[in-house]
Design an enzyme around this catalytic site. Structure first.
Site, PDB file in Angstrom:
ATOM      1  N   GLU A 109       0.804  -1.219   0.000  1.00  0.00           N
ATOM      2  CA  GLU A 109       0.000   0.000   0.000  1.00  0.00           C
ATOM      3  C   GLU A 109       0.843   1.279   0.000  1.00  0.00           C
ATOM      4  OE1 GLU A 109      -4.245  -0.500   1.583  1.00  0.00           O
ATOM      5  OE2 GLU A 109      -2.935  -0.972   3.274  1.00  0.00           O
ATOM      6  N   HIS A 128      -0.628   5.447   7.826  1.00  0.00           N
ATOM      7  CA  HIS A 128      -1.797   4.641   7.470  1.00  0.00           C
ATOM      8  C   HIS A 128      -1.991   3.598   8.556  1.00  0.00           C
ATOM      9  CE1 HIS A 128      -4.600   1.957   5.666  1.00  0.00           C
ATOM     10  NE2 HIS A 128      -3.710   1.012   5.455  1.00  0.00           N
ATOM     11  N   HIS A 130      -4.862   0.728  10.685  1.00  0.00           N
ATOM     12  CA  HIS A 130      -6.102  -0.039  10.731  1.00  0.00           C
ATOM     13  C   HIS A 130      -6.715   0.134  12.126  1.00  0.00           C
ATOM     14  CE1 HIS A 130      -4.136  -2.921   7.534  1.00  0.00           C
ATOM     15  NE2 HIS A 130      -4.411  -1.725   7.044  1.00  0.00           N
ATOM     16  N   HIS A 198     -11.604  -0.385   6.452  1.00  0.00           N
ATOM     17  CA  HIS A 198     -10.160  -0.573   6.326  1.00  0.00           C
ATOM     18  C   HIS A 198      -9.382   0.152   7.451  1.00  0.00           C
ATOM     19  CE1 HIS A 198      -6.543  -0.535   3.276  1.00  0.00           C
ATOM     20  NE2 HIS A 198      -6.146  -0.723   4.518  1.00  0.00           N
TER      21      HIS A 198
HETATM   22 MN    MN Z   1      -4.075  -1.029   4.992  1.00  0.00          MN
END
Ligand code: MN
Length: 267
Positions: A109, A128, A130, A198
């Site tokens: 990603e 980023h 979760h 996500h």
């Molecule tokens: Mn991810």
């Protein structure tokens, strides 16, 4: 003979123009080098902090724009955040290509980071996650709001990226530049965007601020779920309150960074 003399004169002239002999202070490395190493160190420290705080687990990543080249960013090779060291940090271009991969595995990603740096010249760091506490706000109509001053940066609104609108049924991962660009567009000028089903992306003008914001996004989300359980309307920070409180946060966040850094350094 005359040509040789000319070459010699030209060489001396070039040396003089280049500043030879150099004064001692001119022999120190260019300023960009120590800055880059400091950012690399902060990526490793910040990754371990976010893992220690439970914002990242085996997944998620933290990156920074290179201080030496705005068209490059720095992030770890594919690795659990708690394990990242400065030696794991690699350099990428703004298409997510590793500049010198040396056979190392890279994050699937990484396009999240590439396309946000491309779209947002003001952004110097991207996280980023979760983060479990934000997921409920990504899959319901309930808006994530700023519950308290530490999360002031949320008060201007938190968009939700719907990957289905961009690409239909996917595996939910931002695995190419088109998806990264769609996510960056959803983020717009905001500091945080949720990703439906996500997690989230958090951006900031520095690694330390990105870590601060990623953590307090998670905490504010948890507080909002608690407040909702009490019932009634939630009295969140207004955008104006958020702007004022965020200025204070930017001034005092170093205190939290110093504490978190010490905890992950084992000192
Ligand atoms: Mn991810």
């Amino acid at each position: 003979m005359r040509a040789g003399l000319f070459v010699a004169i030209a060489a001396v002239a070039a040396a003089v123009l280049a500043g030879w002999p150099r004064p001692a202070e001119a022999q120190t490395p260019p300023a960009a080098e120590p800055d880059r190493q400091a950012v690399v160190d902060d990526i490793a420290t910040g990754s371990r902090i976010l893992a220690d705080l439970g914002v990242l687990d085996g997944f998620g990543h933290l990156s920074a724009r290179s201080p030496a080249n705005p068209n490059r960013f720095l992030m770890s090779r594919s690795l659990a955040p708690a394990l990242v060291t400065p030696n794991d940090v690699m350099e990428f271009d703004l298409d997510g290509n590793a500049v010198d991969p040396k056979g190392r595995a890279v994050f699937l990603e990484r396009f999240i980071h590439a396309q946000i740096y491309r779209a947002r010249p003001d952004v110097m760091s991207v996280v980023h996650t979760h983060s479990a506490n934000v997921i409920p706000f990504s899959v319901t109509k309930t808006k994530l709001v700023a519950m308290y001053h530490n999360a002031a940066f949320l008060a201007g609104g938190v968009p939700v990226f719907e990957i289905r609108d961009a690409a239909g049924d996917t595996d939910m991962l931002i695995r190419d530049n088109a998806l990264g660009a769609a996510l960056a567009k959803a983020l717009g000028e905001k500091p945080v965007a949720l990703m439906r089903g996500h997690g989230d992306v958090v951006v900031a003008p520095s690694v330390t601020t990105a870590v601060f914001r990623a953590y307090y996004t998670d905490v504010s989300a948890r507080l909002q779920i608690l407040a909702a359980s009490l019932g009634g309307e939630i009295n969140a920070l207004t955008p104006a309150e958020g702007q004022k409180a965020d200025l204070v946060n930017l001034q005092i966040q170093g205190r939290a960074w110093d504490l978190w850094k010490r905890k992950v350094s084992g000192q």
